[in-house]
Structures are given as C-alpha cells and as structure tokens.
Design a protein around this motif. Structure first.
Motif, PDB file in Angstrom:
ATOM      1  N   GLY A 279      57.033  15.090 -78.319  1.00  0.00           N
ATOM      2  CA  GLY A 279      57.178  16.042 -79.425  1.00  0.00           C
ATOM      3  C   GLY A 279      55.903  16.080 -80.268  1.00  0.00           C
ATOM      4  N   PRO A 280      55.470  14.913 -80.773  1.00  0.00           N
ATOM      5  CA  PRO A 280      54.227  14.889 -81.555  1.00  0.00           C
ATOM      6  C   PRO A 280      53.020  15.319 -80.724  1.00  0.00           C
ATOM      7  N   LEU A 281      53.004  14.907 -79.449  1.00  0.00           N
ATOM      8  CA  LEU A 281      51.901  15.280 -78.556  1.00  0.00           C
ATOM      9  C   LEU A 281      51.794  16.798 -78.438  1.00  0.00           C
ATOM     10  N   ALA A 282      52.964  17.442 -78.261  1.00  0.00           N
ATOM     11  CA  ALA A 282      52.983  18.894 -78.136  1.00  0.00           C
ATOM     12  C   ALA A 282      52.452  19.546 -79.408  1.00  0.00           C
ATOM     13  N   ALA A 283      52.827  18.973 -80.553  1.00  0.00           N
ATOM     14  CA  ALA A 283      52.355  19.535 -81.820  1.00  0.00           C
ATOM     15  C   ALA A 283      50.837  19.454 -81.911  1.00  0.00           C
ATOM     16  N   VAL A 284      50.268  18.314 -81.544  1.00  0.00           N
ATOM     17  CA  VAL A 284      48.816  18.125 -81.602  1.00  0.00           C
ATOM     18  C   VAL A 284      48.116  19.126 -80.685  1.00  0.00           C
ATOM     19  N   ILE A 285      48.652  19.262 -79.461  1.00  0.00           N
ATOM     20  CA  ILE A 285      48.011  20.163 -78.504  1.00  0.00           C
ATOM     21  C   ILE A 285      47.967  21.588 -79.035  1.00  0.00           C
ATOM     22  N   SER A 286      49.120  22.053 -79.568  1.00  0.00           N
ATOM     23  CA  SER A 286      49.148  23.452 -79.977  1.00  0.00           C
ATOM     24  C   SER A 286      48.198  23.692 -81.150  1.00  0.00           C
ATOM     25  N   VAL A 287      48.129  22.743 -82.083  1.00  0.00           N
ATOM     26  CA  VAL A 287      47.233  22.934 -83.227  1.00  0.00           C
ATOM     27  C   VAL A 287      45.773  22.818 -82.794  1.00  0.00           C
ATOM     28  N   ALA A 288      45.485  21.806 -81.981  1.00  0.00           N
ATOM     29  CA  ALA A 288      44.095  21.563 -81.603  1.00  0.00           C
ATOM     30  C   ALA A 288      43.524  22.694 -80.752  1.00  0.00           C
ATOM     31  N   GLN A 289      44.371  23.242 -79.880  1.00  0.00           N
ATOM     32  CA  GLN A 289      43.873  24.306 -78.998  1.00  0.00           C
ATOM     33  C   GLN A 289      43.621  25.599 -79.760  1.00  0.00           C
ATOM     34  N   SER A 290      44.555  25.938 -80.676  1.00  0.00           N
ATOM     35  CA  SER A 290      44.439  27.231 -81.341  1.00  0.00           C
ATOM     36  C   SER A 290      43.674  27.132 -82.653  1.00  0.00           C
ATOM     37  N   GLY A 291      43.634  25.933 -83.217  1.00  0.00           N
ATOM     38  CA  GLY A 291      42.952  25.777 -84.492  1.00  0.00           C
ATOM     39  C   GLY A 291      43.819  26.201 -85.664  1.00  0.00           C
ATOM     40  N   VAL A 292      44.976  26.795 -85.388  1.00  0.00           N
ATOM     41  CA  VAL A 292      45.900  27.161 -86.465  1.00  0.00           C
ATOM     42  C   VAL A 292      47.256  26.525 -86.185  1.00  0.00           C
ATOM     43  N   VAL A 293      48.069  26.431 -87.235  1.00  0.00           N
ATOM     44  CA  VAL A 293      49.396  25.878 -87.061  1.00  0.00           C
ATOM     45  C   VAL A 293      50.305  26.984 -86.532  1.00  0.00           C
ATOM     46  N   ASP A 294      50.465  26.998 -85.240  1.00  0.00           N
ATOM     47  CA  ASP A 294      51.231  28.079 -84.619  1.00  0.00           C
ATOM     48  C   ASP A 294      52.616  27.571 -84.224  1.00  0.00           C
ATOM     49  N   GLN A 295      53.617  28.119 -84.884  1.00  0.00           N
ATOM     50  CA  GLN A 295      54.978  27.623 -84.668  1.00  0.00           C
ATOM     51  C   GLN A 295      55.557  28.072 -83.334  1.00  0.00           C
ATOM     52  N   SER A 296      54.998  29.140 -82.775  1.00  0.00           N
ATOM     53  CA  SER A 296      55.690  29.736 -81.639  1.00  0.00           C
ATOM     54  C   SER A 296      55.088  29.329 -80.294  1.00  0.00           C
ATOM     55  N   ALA A 297      54.037  28.512 -80.320  1.00  0.00           N
ATOM     56  CA  ALA A 297      53.377  28.149 -79.059  1.00  0.00           C
ATOM     57  C   ALA A 297      54.389  27.550 -78.085  1.00  0.00           C
ATOM     58  N   LYS A 298      54.265  27.964 -76.826  1.00  0.00           N
ATOM     59  CA  LYS A 298      55.201  27.493 -75.821  1.00  0.00           C
ATOM     60  C   LYS A 298      54.842  26.065 -75.400  1.00  0.00           C
ATOM     61  N   LEU A 299      55.887  25.290 -75.115  1.00  0.00           N
ATOM     62  CA  LEU A 299      55.656  23.914 -74.680  1.00  0.00           C
ATOM     63  C   LEU A 299      55.155  23.919 -73.238  1.00  0.00           C
ATOM     64  N   PRO A 300      53.923  23.433 -72.997  1.00  0.00           N
ATOM     65  CA  PRO A 300      53.425  23.457 -71.619  1.00  0.00           C
ATOM     66  C   PRO A 300      54.209  22.468 -70.756  1.00  0.00           C
ATOM     67  N   LEU A 301      54.481  22.875 -69.529  1.00  0.00           N
ATOM     68  CA  LEU A 301      55.294  22.041 -68.638  1.00  0.00           C
ATOM     69  C   LEU A 301      54.604  20.702 -68.355  1.00  0.00           C
ATOM     70  N   TRP A 302      53.279  20.727 -68.324  1.00  0.00           N
ATOM     71  CA  TRP A 302      52.576  19.483 -67.984  1.00  0.00           C
ATOM     72  C   TRP A 302      52.805  18.394 -69.032  1.00  0.00           C
ATOM     73  N   VAL A 303      53.101  18.818 -70.277  1.00  0.00           N
ATOM     74  CA  VAL A 303      53.355  17.835 -71.322  1.00  0.00           C
ATOM     75  C   VAL A 303      54.667  17.097 -71.041  1.00  0.00           C
ATOM     76  N   LEU A 304      55.687  17.883 -70.670  1.00  0.00           N
ATOM     77  CA  LEU A 304      56.966  17.272 -70.281  1.00  0.00           C
ATOM     78  C   LEU A 304      56.762  16.325 -69.097  1.00  0.00           C
ATOM     79  N   MET A 305      55.951  16.777 -68.143  1.00  0.00           N
ATOM     80  CA  MET A 305      55.698  15.950 -66.952  1.00  0.00           C
ATOM     81  C   MET A 305      54.989  14.650 -67.345  1.00  0.00           C
ATOM     82  N   LEU A 306      54.068  14.764 -68.306  1.00  0.00           N
ATOM     83  CA  LEU A 306      53.347  13.574 -68.753  1.00  0.00           C
ATOM     84  C   LEU A 306      54.312  12.559 -69.361  1.00  0.00           C
ATOM     85  N   GLY A 307      55.220  13.063 -70.235  1.00  0.00           N
ATOM     86  CA  GLY A 307      56.205  12.180 -70.868  1.00  0.00           C
ATOM     87  C   GLY A 307      57.105  11.541 -69.829  1.00  0.00           C
TER      88      GLY A 307
END
Lengths: 416, 224
Positions: A279-307
């Motif tokens: 959960g926290p990892l996904a939050a970091v990825i979405s903010v770091a990639q876009s540079g903005v706090v984007d609430q709607s970013a889709k959860l990448p499947l690879w993150v679930l796979m990593l967990g």
C-alpha cells in the motif's frame, strides 16, 4: 521529480522487507492449524501457502492496498509538498517492518496491519497535522478490528455446531461425514471464489457480468467438491484405530476438507496482508512518477506481484521454520475443529479484503478458535493469552506511530 | 522468531485422565491377584502382587499431579475445571483402596477361612469388575470431547454408567451375603482376625462404590 528513481527503489526495498517479514512470521499463524492437525506436512503447507498467498495477494489484494495507500491520510493536503507523502510512506514501511522484526524475535503478538496503520497515522500527524488523517476511516478500521474476530467467532460457532448436529452426534458419523463434507467443501470454495471473482478478476484484466461471475464461482465450487468427494471415497476405514478412537475415520474425511480450507486461509491472508507492504509502496510510486499527488493512479500489477513475491520469499527463508514450530504445538485442533476455525476466519477475511478493510488475520483466527471453543469443541483455551493477543494492538498502534515519526524526521533531514 | 497463535491452546487433560483411570483399575486388578495368592497361602507371590499394587498406585499418584498441573486457572474449557479435578480424585481413591487392602492383608498375613474363600474371592472380583467398567467408561471421554458432549456418545456412556450401577448393586448384595457367612463362622475364629476380615470386606466394597462415583462425576461433566 528529483530523486524519483531513488524513492521508488527505496520504497521497493522497504516494501519487500515488510512483505518478507509477513511471509516469515505472520503466515505461520494462518498455516499452523493445518500442520498441527497433521493434515499437511510442513513442506506441503509451505507449497500451499506459497501458491495461495501469491494468488490471494495478486487477485484479491487490490482493495485493501487502495485503502492503505490513500484511505487513511487525506492526500490532498500533501499536494503542496508531495515529497512529504513519499518520506512518510517510506517511514511507515520502515517503522512497521522494524517493529515487526523486533516483536517477532521477542515472540510478542503484534499485528502487521495494526503496525502499518499506526505508522501511517503517526507520520501524517507530524508531517501535516491532525487534519491530515481521515479519522472517520480510522474509526471504521478500528471498529473492524473488534468486529472481525466476533464475526469469525460466530461463524465458527455455527459451523462447528452444524458438524455436531449433522455428523458427530449421530449413530453413523462416518457415513454422514462422507455425505456432508463435500457440501462444506462447496461452501468454502464458493465463499472464496465469489469474493475473488467480484473483486479480483478486474486486476488481471477480466471484466465480466455479475451472472457470469456467479456461474464461474458455482462451477469452480462444484468441481472442487466433486474432486473432494473422489478423495473422500478413497479413504479406507481402519477398524483398529476406530476401535481405539471411534472418530478416527471421521477425522480423516474432514482432513480432505481441511486441505481446501487451508488453501482458503492462505489465500485470504495473502489478500489482506499483502496490502500492508505494498500500500505505502504504491503510494510512493504514484507520487514519484507523476510528481503530483494523484489519487486516481491505477495500481500497477507488478507492485502486487512484488508484494506477493516478498511474502513467498519470507516463507521460503524463515517461514518454513516458524510453521514447523508453531504447527507442532497446535495439535489440539483436529480437522473437525480446524476446518470450522479456518473456514470462518478465511470467509471473514476475504469479505474484509473485498470491501477494502485492513484487518488482522491472526485476531480473526483467534476469534474463530474461540467460537469453536464456545461450542464445546476445544479441550482447553488459555484465556489470558487470548486477552494478551487482543490487547497487543493497543500497544502496537502508538509504537508504530512513534517509530514512523522518528524515521520520517530522519528521512526529511536527509532528503528534504 | 516464534508465532504466538499456538500459545492460546492449553494441553488437553483427557489422555492423562484416561491413563490415570487405567492405572487405578490395574492397581485394583493386581490387588485381586494378590488376594488369590494370599488365599492360597502363597506369601511369596502375594508379596510380588503387593509390590505391583503399590507401583500402580504410585504411578497413578504422579499422573494425578500431572493432570492438576495441566489445569491451571484461567482455562476456558467445555467442562468445569473443578469437575475434572474431582473426577481424578475419585478415580485415585480406587487405587488407594487397592493399596490399603493389599497392605492390610499382606501386613497381617491374613488367612481367608476355607468355607468363605470362594465367595470372598467372587465378591472381590465383582468389585474389581466395577473398576474395570469405570475405566472403560472413562475411555469414552475422548469421544465425548470429540462429539462436543452431545448425541450418540452420551448414550454410549449412559449405558456404561447403568452397567456400573448394576454391578455396584450386585456387590452390595454379595457383601450382605458374605457378612452373614462370616458371622456364622466367627465364633470358631480368632476375634481380632475376624475384626480385620470385616474391615477388608468393607474396604473391598468401597472399590465398587468409588467406581460408581466415577460414573456419577462423568454424568455431571456431561450435564453441564
């Protein structure tokens, strides 16, 4: 964003650390009942756990991940300084992982879920202030921590009572077990496959109608029940053991059912607890990639796979040993009891996962065990230990929060 | 690293309780053997028998302590803790009676008068039979736990308890008879020996009484 790759790498590392901790320790509680009742060997339990923790995490872990990622803090307040959210989430992962490691080594009962929720609340309050926390959501999560063991307990009580009424109290328990256990198998598979179908299939790109989902669940459940029936029919009666203990063969029939509920339990655990790591990892990825706090970013499947991979890695490295030790001591749960506890806990957990509520797997399982105990099904339960386990989250929340604050301040001093 | 989930499970007291009851029956059975040898005047074999009774009684005693240590307070159980402890105490008394009888008979090198020898041994055997049925009843305890104290299993135990009651009644009648037989003889025997014979007869009767109490305690366990 500056340092984006570094942040993502760090988050991936910390997330993996947390997932490893979950796999190394938390899974043992979920699998111990199956090993303890001698239904699965340690190796088989490891295999079942690896497969079903993984599928549970990938297929049904999305909703809880979303809650942990954006349901607890009001991300909008971070839009001025998105880095703070990154530092905070990194700190939360590190805090929860560290606390989990310390507690595990000391043998303290802590919950990964409680650690991460406490940690996220902690950094949010320090970074922005009390307003940053969605207290209403926190209240409902805290309430679920009380309600989930109760619900699991009630279901387990009802399940074990039905077993007593339908099978154990009858003059021909073996024949009745052979007849009714396939229905319990159906129930177990249906419960889990329905939640997965409703919530999980869209993560892997399948979008189906409700009727189709129902049809799939029913078909899968019937299929597994029929396979179970084949195995049950193959069980040979051992008159020698039956004379010593009349329910010996009955328990062997239930052992088939318990293989199914053990898979369900691993699946349920994966679906709820993977979120604590990613959960926290996904939050970091979405903010770091876009540079903005984007609430709607889709959860990448690879993150679930990593967990999911992290959990399996934890299982393979340390979880193996923990399952062996814990399983050896949970011999009091015979298959007739173990299945009731596991099915009740797994059902409660997958429903919670489906609705995105992060609950504690172990607490839910303890609630289910108490339910079986209330139905006069367990020889002896240490109430003192039960109280300790339930009270531990009161301690875990502030500790998680405190550690997260410390790590947050350090990270901000380094990068900020 | 260790999980903590397993810590909520206390150890089941069922197996040690069953084993304890088995030992108490074995003590009673060894006593019967010992009485047979004593009645034949074979004091070497009787002494061996007496030693076996004492050994079974000792083992039962230490098992009794083990059961107690497995049932600390704060346990949540399908039966009341007091009822389980009471059951073990009653069982233990069977072994104690056997020890007392064998001690008395061997210590005084008591002879059983020829005319009542057969009925005395038959009476002793019937009392030991009661202990055997009690042990058989307790062997159903694990099934009772398994079935959650419900249904068919309670019937099985109910039947065994009826059997226990029957045997106990029978031993009461046998006791009345043997007392009468002894009374008819007592003028020809040494008064102090007769006194102790009455005592042994009484003690033997206790075995069936206590076996019956085991059944009663089990009924109380089921009735909660």
């Amino acid at each position: 964003m500056e340092n984006a790759a570094l942040y993502i790498a760090l988050a991936g590392l910390f997330g993996l650390f947390m997932a490893w901790g979950i796999g190394a320790n938390d899974v043992a509680n979920a699998m111990a009942t199956s090993v303890g009742s001698k239904v699965l060997t340690v190796k088989q339990a490891l295999l079942v756990a690896a497969i079903f923790e993984f599928t549970g995490a990938v297929l049904a872990g999305g909703e809880v991940t979303a809650t942990v990622r954006k349901g607890i803090v009001d991300a909008g307040l971070f839009s001025e300084q998105p880095e703070l959210l990154i530092f905070g989430m990194l700190a939360a992962l590190l805090a929860a992982g560290t606390w989990l490691l310390i507690a595990s080594q000391r043998g303290w009962p802590v919950s990964t879920t409680h650690s991460i929720v406490g940690a996220i609340v902690g950094f949010a309050v320090v970074a922005i202030g009390l307003d940053a926390v969605k207290w209403g959501k926190i209240a409902s999560i805290a309430a679920s921590w009380v309600i989930s063991p109760v619900i699991a307990g009630v279901i387990a009580f009802a399940l074990f009572n039905s077993v007593q009424w339908l099978i154990l109290s009858r003059p021909d328990p073996l024949a009745r077990a052979r007849r009714f256990v396939p229905f319990y198998i159906f129930l177990a598979v249906f419960m889990i496959s329905l939640v997965t179908a409703l919530k999980g299939l869209k993560h892997v790109g399948l979008d189906l109608e409700l009727t189709e989902l129902l049809a799939i669940s029913v078909t899968v459940s019937i299929l597994v029940a029929v396979i179970g029936k084949v195995f049950i029919n193959r069980i040979k009666v051992d008159p020698e053991s039956d004379r010593e203990f009349h329910f010996h063969s009955v328990e062997r029939v239930f052992a088939v059912l318990m293989v199914v509920t053990a898979c369900g339990m691993a699946f349920a655990h994966g679906s709820n607890d993977v979120a604590n790591a990613i959960g926290p990892l996904a939050a970091v990825i979405s903010v770091a990639q876009s540079g903005v706090v984007d609430q709607s970013a889709k959860l990448p499947l690879w993150v679930l796979m990593l967990g999911a991979g992290g959990i399996v890695f934890g299982l393979a490295t340390l979880g193996y040993k923990v399952i062996a030790t814990v399983g050896r001591r949970v011999t009091e749960l015979t298959p007739t009891r173990g299945f009731a506890a596991e099915l009740a806990a797994a059902s409660t957990i997958v429903v919670a996962s489906g609705t995105g509520v992060p609950i504690s797997t172990t607490h839910t399982l303890v609630g289910a065990v108490l339910g079986v105990g209330l139905a006069r099904g367990i020889a002896a339960i240490r109430l003192g230990v039960v109280g300790q386990i339930f009270l531990s989250w009161l301690v875990t929340l502030p500790v998680g929060a405190f550690l997260a604050i410390v790590f947050f301040l350090i990270l901000r001093a380094i990068f900020g | 690293m260790a999980g903590y989930f397993h810590k909520i499970f206390g150890e089941s007291p069922v197996l040690p309780i069953q084993e304890h009851c088995g030992l108490c029956y074995q003590a009673a059975n060894a006593m019967l053997d010992m009485l047979r040898h004593a009645a034949e005047g074979d004091w070497v074999k009787a002494e061996e028998g007496r030693a076996r009774v004492v050994e079974f009684e000792h083992r039962a005693d230490s098992l009794k302590k083990e059961v107690r240590s497995k049932l600390p307070g704060g346990m949540f159980m399908p039966v009341a803790r007091e009822d389980l402890l009471e059951l073990v105490i009653v069982q233990d008394k069977i072994a104690n009676s056997a020890r007392d009888i064998s001690g008395l008979v061997f210590g005084r090198k008591m002879t059983i008068p020829e005319p009542i020898r057969d009925s005395f041994l038959a009476y002793a055997k019937r009392n030991v039979d009661a202990a055997k049925v009690a042990s058989k009843t307790i062997r159903e305890l694990d099934e009772l736990y398994e079935a959650g104290f419900k249904g068919k299993e309670t019937e099985v135990i109910g039947k065994l308890i009826d059997e226990l009651d029957e045997i106990e009644n029978e031993t009461d009648d046998l006791q009345v008879n043997i007392r009468q037989e002894l009374q008819a003889l007592e003028k020809q025997l040494d008064p102090i020996d007769v006194m102790f014979l009455y005592r042994v007869i009484e003690l033997l009767g206790d075995i069936a009484d206590r076996a019956q109490s085991v059944g009663r305690r089990l009924e109380i366990l089921m009735g909660r």
